[in-house]
Design a protein around this motif. Structure first.
Motif, mmCIF file in Angstrom:
data_model
loop_
_atom_site.group_PDB
_atom_site.id
_atom_site.type_symbol
_atom_site.label_atom_id
_atom_site.label_comp_id
_atom_site.label_asym_id
_atom_site.label_seq_id
_atom_site.Cartn_x
_atom_site.Cartn_y
_atom_site.Cartn_z
ATOM 1 N N ALA A 561 0.527 -1.068 -0.058
ATOM 2 C CA ALA A 561 -0.186 0.169 -0.015
ATOM 3 C C ALA A 561 0.633 1.258 0.373
ATOM 4 C CB ALA A 561 -0.791 0.021 1.214
ATOM 5 N N ALA A 562 1.927 1.723 1.028
ATOM 6 C CA ALA A 562 2.592 2.586 0.634
ATOM 7 C C ALA A 562 3.084 2.924 -0.639
ATOM 8 C CB ALA A 562 3.567 1.768 1.719
ATOM 9 N N ASP A 563 4.021 1.981 -1.027
ATOM 10 C CA ASP A 563 4.311 1.955 -2.362
ATOM 11 C C ASP A 563 3.380 2.215 -3.382
ATOM 12 O OD1 ASP A 563 6.757 1.154 -4.008
ATOM 13 O OD2 ASP A 563 5.433 -0.127 -4.890
ATOM 14 N N PHE A 564 2.105 2.165 -3.268
ATOM 15 C CA PHE A 564 1.511 1.885 -3.753
ATOM 16 C C PHE A 564 1.067 3.920 -4.362
ATOM 17 C CE2 PHE A 564 -3.805 3.922 -4.445
ATOM 18 C CZ PHE A 564 -3.122 3.351 -6.290
ATOM 19 N N GLU A 565 1.235 3.971 -3.311
ATOM 20 C CA GLU A 565 0.450 5.481 -2.282
ATOM 21 C C GLU A 565 1.630 6.641 -3.015
ATOM 22 O OE1 GLU A 565 -2.231 6.697 -1.178
ATOM 23 O OE2 GLU A 565 -3.470 5.367 -0.892
ATOM 24 N N ARG A 566 3.228 5.753 -2.843
ATOM 25 C CA ARG A 566 4.807 6.339 -3.281
ATOM 26 C C ARG A 566 4.250 6.809 -4.577
ATOM 27 N NH1 ARG A 566 9.120 4.840 -5.267
ATOM 28 N NH2 ARG A 566 9.075 3.078 -5.057
ATOM 29 N N LYS A 567 3.679 5.783 -5.283
ATOM 30 C CA LYS A 567 4.241 5.781 -7.007
ATOM 31 C C LYS A 567 2.297 6.715 -7.271
ATOM 32 C CE LYS A 567 6.419 1.556 -8.291
ATOM 33 N NZ LYS A 567 5.659 0.363 -8.914
ATOM 34 N N HIS A 568 1.331 6.374 -6.695
ATOM 35 C CA HIS A 568 0.480 7.208 -7.368
ATOM 36 C C HIS A 568 -0.406 8.137 -6.565
ATOM 37 C CE1 HIS A 568 0.410 4.548 -10.722
ATOM 38 N NE2 HIS A 568 1.344 3.478 -9.566
ATOM 39 N N GLY A 569 -0.276 8.311 -5.309
ATOM 40 C CA GLY A 569 -1.100 9.095 -4.306
ATOM 41 C C GLY A 569 0.270 10.263 -3.778
ATOM 42 N N ARG A 571 2.574 13.237 -0.510
ATOM 43 C CA ARG A 571 2.771 12.840 0.226
ATOM 44 C C ARG A 571 1.673 13.122 1.648
ATOM 45 N NH1 ARG A 571 5.208 16.634 3.933
ATOM 46 N NH2 ARG A 571 4.308 18.096 2.459
ATOM 47 N N GLU A 572 0.749 13.984 1.458
ATOM 48 C CA GLU A 572 0.336 13.560 2.780
ATOM 49 C C GLU A 572 -0.497 12.227 2.374
ATOM 50 O OE1 GLU A 572 -0.003 15.717 0.273
ATOM 51 O OE2 GLU A 572 0.655 17.762 1.287
ATOM 52 N N LEU A 577 -1.061 6.698 5.656
ATOM 53 C CA LEU A 577 -0.829 5.859 5.512
ATOM 54 C C LEU A 577 0.225 4.606 6.424
ATOM 55 C CD1 LEU A 577 -1.648 3.248 4.281
ATOM 56 C CD2 LEU A 577 0.321 3.182 2.346
ATOM 57 N N LEU A 578 1.668 5.784 6.471
ATOM 58 C CA LEU A 578 2.235 5.084 7.468
ATOM 59 C C LEU A 578 2.695 5.477 8.356
ATOM 60 C CD1 LEU A 578 5.278 6.611 4.720
ATOM 61 C CD2 LEU A 578 4.419 3.980 5.389
ATOM 62 N N SER A 579 1.588 6.452 9.208
ATOM 63 C CA SER A 579 1.486 6.785 10.517
ATOM 64 C C SER A 579 0.809 5.699 10.873
ATOM 65 C CB SER A 579 0.606 8.465 10.164
ATOM 66 O OG SER A 579 1.395 9.342 10.535
ATOM 67 N N THR A 580 -0.224 5.098 10.245
ATOM 68 C CA THR A 580 -0.999 4.071 10.591
ATOM 69 C C THR A 580 -0.746 3.021 10.459
ATOM 70 O OG1 THR A 580 -3.082 5.574 9.492
ATOM 71 C CG2 THR A 580 -3.492 3.178 10.422
ATOM 72 N N ALA A 581 0.227 2.980 10.230
ATOM 73 C CA ALA A 581 0.833 1.494 9.455
ATOM 74 C C ALA A 581 2.309 1.429 10.713
ATOM 75 C CB ALA A 581 2.298 1.291 8.148
ATOM 76 N N SER A 598 9.783 10.353 4.331
ATOM 77 C CA SER A 598 9.130 11.460 3.691
ATOM 78 C C SER A 598 9.055 12.805 4.165
ATOM 79 C CB SER A 598 8.032 10.707 3.867
ATOM 80 O OG SER A 598 6.636 11.116 3.222
ATOM 81 N N LYS A 599 9.239 12.219 5.859
ATOM 82 C CA LYS A 599 9.451 13.616 6.220
ATOM 83 C C LYS A 599 10.643 14.157 5.874
ATOM 84 C CE LYS A 599 6.222 12.454 10.221
ATOM 85 N NZ LYS A 599 4.728 13.075 9.770
ATOM 86 N N TRP A 600 11.696 14.155 5.982
ATOM 87 C CA TRP A 600 13.015 14.326 5.821
ATOM 88 C C TRP A 600 12.679 15.175 4.371
ATOM 89 C CZ3 TRP A 600 17.722 11.683 4.419
ATOM 90 C CH2 TRP A 600 18.987 11.805 3.677
ATOM 91 N N LEU A 601 11.696 14.640 2.894
ATOM 92 C CA LEU A 601 12.348 15.051 1.878
ATOM 93 C C LEU A 601 11.345 16.103 1.720
ATOM 94 C CD1 LEU A 601 11.986 11.203 0.626
ATOM 95 C CD2 LEU A 601 13.594 13.518 0.201
ATOM 96 N N ALA A 602 10.343 16.073 2.892
ATOM 97 C CA ALA A 602 9.683 17.170 2.865
ATOM 98 C C ALA A 602 9.898 19.093 3.529
ATOM 99 C CB ALA A 602 7.554 17.038 3.726
#
Length: 924
Positions: A561-569, A571-572, A577-581, A598-602
């Motif tokens: 799911a995280a890989d899917f959000e990274r490609k098609h979703g 950053r929020e 998703l990762l906070s829930t994970a 993700s937070k560092w890149l932001a």
């Protein structure tokens, strides 16, 4: 014992020619008449005194039989032959000949390898300058496999490029003879027995001259035709022998075939006659059989007799007035104005035929006339869905709504008509229409889905889930099978239509139907990936959401799911998703690292530190989290904090990687003594970790010639501890090459290959070593051995493509693709091959294919980026660079050499890409 008396050798032999006994002592002989015969002087010598010629022995002819050919001549010994031919051939002679023969044979074997190598070099040099015709056209011959049978049959014949005189050197030239001259020649040889047309014209007879026959002025056409056929046969006989060994034209059957062919049909007239007889027999036997009339008409149409076809089909309408197929065929064959009349007659006989009414509407040109025809048709056939659809399509929105209201009354079981009416109605009326539709058709799911879309379009999202639940319950109660695949397809269609909430509701309610509990996770991941391939991301997101609710502790599901959000979703969405994970799977270190990254890149470094701290509390003494924290601090120039974290890590979680990162950071900060001290400390405990030995050798090698021996000792000691570490072997070999020790480099390569068989990297290094040394032939030998040991090694095939001469590179690339179809090195080599041939579009296509298959190879990205820098637009260059930054490649020969250099330790992915593109050589 009595001894045998020896006789002189000359005893019993005839005297020499002109010998006179005692003549040398002054004696004079005498002769008588009986000795010399009459009329001879005293001093004459009798012919009988001449010795007869002795018979020569065979040995005397040896000189004459000597082979005087040039091949038998030697500069030192002259012409071949034995000096001791008359002597006996003894055992010593035989032994000497055998010794000499063995020496010659041994010397020939010693020169054999050099002779064969020189011959092979000459052949290769000759083939490079003058390749075979077979090699020049090898790539074109491969393309013949893609030629279809139709293209092959339509391929034009190859003409003869020679001129007419070369093609037919002995053929005589013929000029066509005029028909009048042929007729005159025929009539000149016969008596006239017919009346001249001029005599008939003037009413009298012409008197022929005495002794002469009067030629007729009437033209005899049959004889002219016979003469023309004779001349044609002569010409065909000559043409038949124009090509040696082949018969181009059949002179006997050519004229007959021409007479039996139909110009518009192209087939044999005899087959047409047979078909006519058979169809005529069928029509006469059963005249009310419609297919017989239709087949007869189409036969005449095919052979070009359209009027005969029309006559036949009209007779068919008389015999079969109730067959709509016959009327439709008649309307098709007739012109437009006549076809309308035929359709009118057809409607009178078959007023309930939908096809005839549709044909009548199609024959009309004006929309108004079409509407009139369709409305009249609906009066006769009110329950035809096809007629209603055709009529509604011609109306505007208001009239279409009225017609659809009538249509659903006449055709209450047509789902399409109900749905079309619901689309045209207002919200309240549409709900009523759909309710009526469900009453009439309780087994169709499309009505329920349409109702859900209607509610979503009007903002009633809560009603959507209720409708889908009620739909499944109602369809199950009406004994309708719930096909999961069909409902998934409907969900995809809903998302494409813009009904996102409806598609999510469908996914939630039908995703688990018909799946066992142990197969749920695997099946749902496959469904989500198929939705991604369809570009329906909301369906995939809904599948992942539903799966996470049922399996919240599955680490693999969260990663997918995280890989899917990274490609098609966004950053929020990814961070949510990762906070829930991390709450559901706190022991999954990778999830903590992804959230912190993700937070560092932001740009939110404090939140990244807090995330890593929370992850460290959930996973005490985790090596990954320690190193991630160190990287975070070092990337933000907090070197003191990074060193402090590494010191704590060595105390609380000492591992080989922790020591390696510590040495690396000291090395990058140019603190070489501290780095060496840490290395010695680490090697005492982790001597089997090859990267520590590699770093020790590299640090020593940085000192130049002073550290050469220390670097070699470090690499050799590391190889003793880690004999299977290929990078360690390669570093040792490269060290020897840099210092000019090619012999030692070859020896080390041989040892490495013996200890690590079937390793293509070692074979590639051997090939490049010989190429750089100028031993091209030896490099080819090494490459052949490597490909024999590693037949599916893509890096060897890629190297082999560019080691071939230009004409053979294409064929070599085809062989490489057969062996390694999906290898990124081979695909990149093919891309560079097209690049070198200036086939820009083809090269770009293959570069895209390469990075699609392998996104982690930095060399592929660098080659593609350099290609776009030369041949692409600015936008294409930006796109490639951004994609490379997103995928963050970490492998590749040139990429690793630049990225791991301590001078470039602070460079980002985009900067490394530009540096690699600069150093990437152009394809030759």
């Amino acid at each position: 014992m009595a001894t045998k008396k020896r006789t002189k050798a000359f005893m019993g032999m005839p005297a020499p020619l002109g010998y006179v006994p005692g003549l040398g002592r002054g004696a004079t002989g005498f002769t008588t008449r009986s000795d010399i015969g009459p009329a001879r002087e005293t001093g004459d010598i009798s012919d009988e005194r001449h010795a007869p010629p002795t018979k020569r022995r065979e040995d005397d002819n040896d000189d004459d039989d000597t082979d005087l050919n040039d091949s038998n001549f030697d500069e030192e010994f002259g012409y071949g032959g034995s000096l001791f031919k008359n002597d006996p051939y003894e055992k010593d002679d035989e032994e000497a000949d055998q010794i000499y023969e063995s020496i010659d044979k041994r010397m020939d074997e010693k020169r054999k390898e050099r002779r064969e190598r020189r011959f092979q070099e000459e052949v290769e040099k000759y083939r490079q300058e003058r390749p075979k015709i077979q090699q020049q056209f090898s790539d074109l011959k491969r393309k013949l496999a893609d030629v279809t049978p139709e293209e092959w049959m339509n391929m034009p014949e190859v003409g003869d490029a020679r001129n007419k005189r070369q093609r037919n050197p002995r053929q005589e030239k013929f000029t066509p003879v005029p028909d009048a001259l042929i007729a005159k020649a025929v009539s000149a040889t016969e008596q006239t027995n017919i009346v001249d047309i001029r005599e008939q014209k003037y009413g009298g007879f012409l008197t022929p001259a005495t002794g002469m026959s009067t030629p007729s002025t009437e033209i005899d056409m049959p004889k002219i035709g016979q003469a023309r056929n004779t001349l044609m046969n002569v010409r065909l006989s000559q043409v038949s022998d124009s090509v040696s060994g082949q018969t181009v034209v059949d002179p006997k059957g050519y004229l007959t075939d021409m007479q039996s062919m139909l110009p518009s049909y192209g087939g044999d007239i005899n087959d047409v006659k047979k078909a006519r007889l058979l169809l005529k027999s069928v029509r006469e036997t059963n005249p009310s059989h419609p297919p017989a009339w239709i087949a007869s008409a189409r036969l005449e149409e095919v052979v070009g007799k359209v009027q005969a076809a029309r006559n036949l089909i009209m007779r068919g309408t008389e015999h079969c007035p109730k067959s709509e197929d016959v009327w439709l065929e008649a309307a098709r064959l007739m012109p437009l104005d006549l076809a309308r009349g035929i359709v009118t007659h057809a409607v009178r006989h078959l007023p309930q035929s939908v096809k005839i009414w549709v044909k009548a509407a199609d024959l009309e040109q004006e929309p108004k006339a079409k509407k009139q025809v369709l409305r009249r048709a609906l009066e006769h056939v009110p329950n035809s869905v096809r007629l209603w659809k055709a009529a509604v399509e011609l109306e505007d929105e208001d009239d279409a709504r009225v017609m659809l209201s009538r249509a659903v009354e006449c055709c209450p079981t047509s789902v399409d008509l109900w749905l079309a009416l619901a689309r045209l109605e207002t919200y309240e009326n549409a709900r009523r229409v759909l309710n009526k539709a469900r009453e009439h058709i309780p087994t169709d799911r499309q009505i329920w889905i349409m109702a859900a879309k209607l509610e979503e379009a009007n903002g009633n999202d809560a009603m959507v889930d209720r409708l889908i639940e009620r739909a499944l319950a109602s369809l199950t109660a009406n004994m309708v099978e719930i096909n999961r695949e069909h409902w998934l397809k409907d969900a995809i269609d809903c998302e494409k239509a813009g009904s996102v909430h409806t598609c999510q509701a469908l996914i939630r309610n039908i995703i688990g139907i018909g799946i066992d509990a142990e197969d749920q996770l695997e099946t749902w991941i496959e469904d989500a990936q198929s939705c991604q391939n369809e570009n329906t991301y909301e369906c995939a997101r809904a599948i992942y959401t539903h799966a996470r609710k049922l399996h919240p502790t599955k680490k693999q599901l969260w990663l997918e799911a995280a890989d899917f959000e990274r490609k098609h979703g966004t950053r929020e969405q990814l961070e949510e998703l990762l906070s829930t994970a991390v709450v559901s799977c706190p022991k999954a270190e990778v999830l903590w690292l992804m959230l912190a990254k993700s937070k560092w890149l932001a740009g939110n470094v404090p939140l990244a530190r807090e995330t890593l701290s929370a992850g460290f509390q959930a996973n005490p003494n985790s090596e990954e989290i320690w190193l991630a924290a160190v990287k975070l601090e070092s990337e933000n120039n907090e070197y003191t904090k990074a060193l402090s974290l590494l010191k704590k890590a060595r105390l609380h979680a000492p591992t080989a990687r922790v020591y390696m990162k510590s040495v690396r950071l000291h090395w990058c900060l140019n603190d070489i003594p501290a780095a060496k001290e840490l290395l010695e400390e680490a090697l005492k405990t982790y001597g089997n970790f090859p990267k520590l030995w590699m770093m020790k050798g590299q640090i020593s090698a940085q000192q130049g010639s002073n550290g050469f021996d220390a670097a070699r000792e470090a690499y050799l000691e590391g190889i003793k501890r880690c004999p299977t570490s290929i990078p360690l072997w390669l570093l040792l070999i490269q060290l020897e090459i840099d210092n000019g020790q090619l012999i030692k480099a070859r020896a080390n390569l041989e040892k490495a290959r013996l200890r690590n068989p079937m390793t293509p990297e070692l074979w590639l290094t051997s090939v490049r070593l010989e190429v750089n040394a100028g031993n091209i032939q030896q490099a080819k030998v090494m490459l052949a051995r490597g490909m024999q040991e590693c037949p599916s090694a893509g890096i060897l095939w890629a190297e082999a493509i560019f080691m071939e001469p230009r004409p053979q590179r294409k064929s070599k690339s085809v062989d490489a693709l057969k062996k390694c179809e999906h290898d990124p090195h081979v695909l990149m080599a093919v891309s560079k091959l097209f690049w070198s041939e200036r086939r820009i579009d083809k090269a770009r296509e293959w570069f895209n294919r390469t990075i699609k298959i392998e996104t982690d190879n930095g060399d592929c990205w660098a080659a593609f980026y350099k290609f776009e820098l030369i041949h692409g637009t600015e936008q294409q260059q930006i796109d490639i660079k951004q994609k490379c930054i997103n995928f963050e490649p970490r492998h590749g020969e040139l990429w690793c050499r630049i990225a791991k250099d301590v001078k470039n330790w602070k460079l980002k992915t985009g900067e490394i890409l530009e540096l690699c593109a600069t150093q990437m050589p152009l394809p030759n």
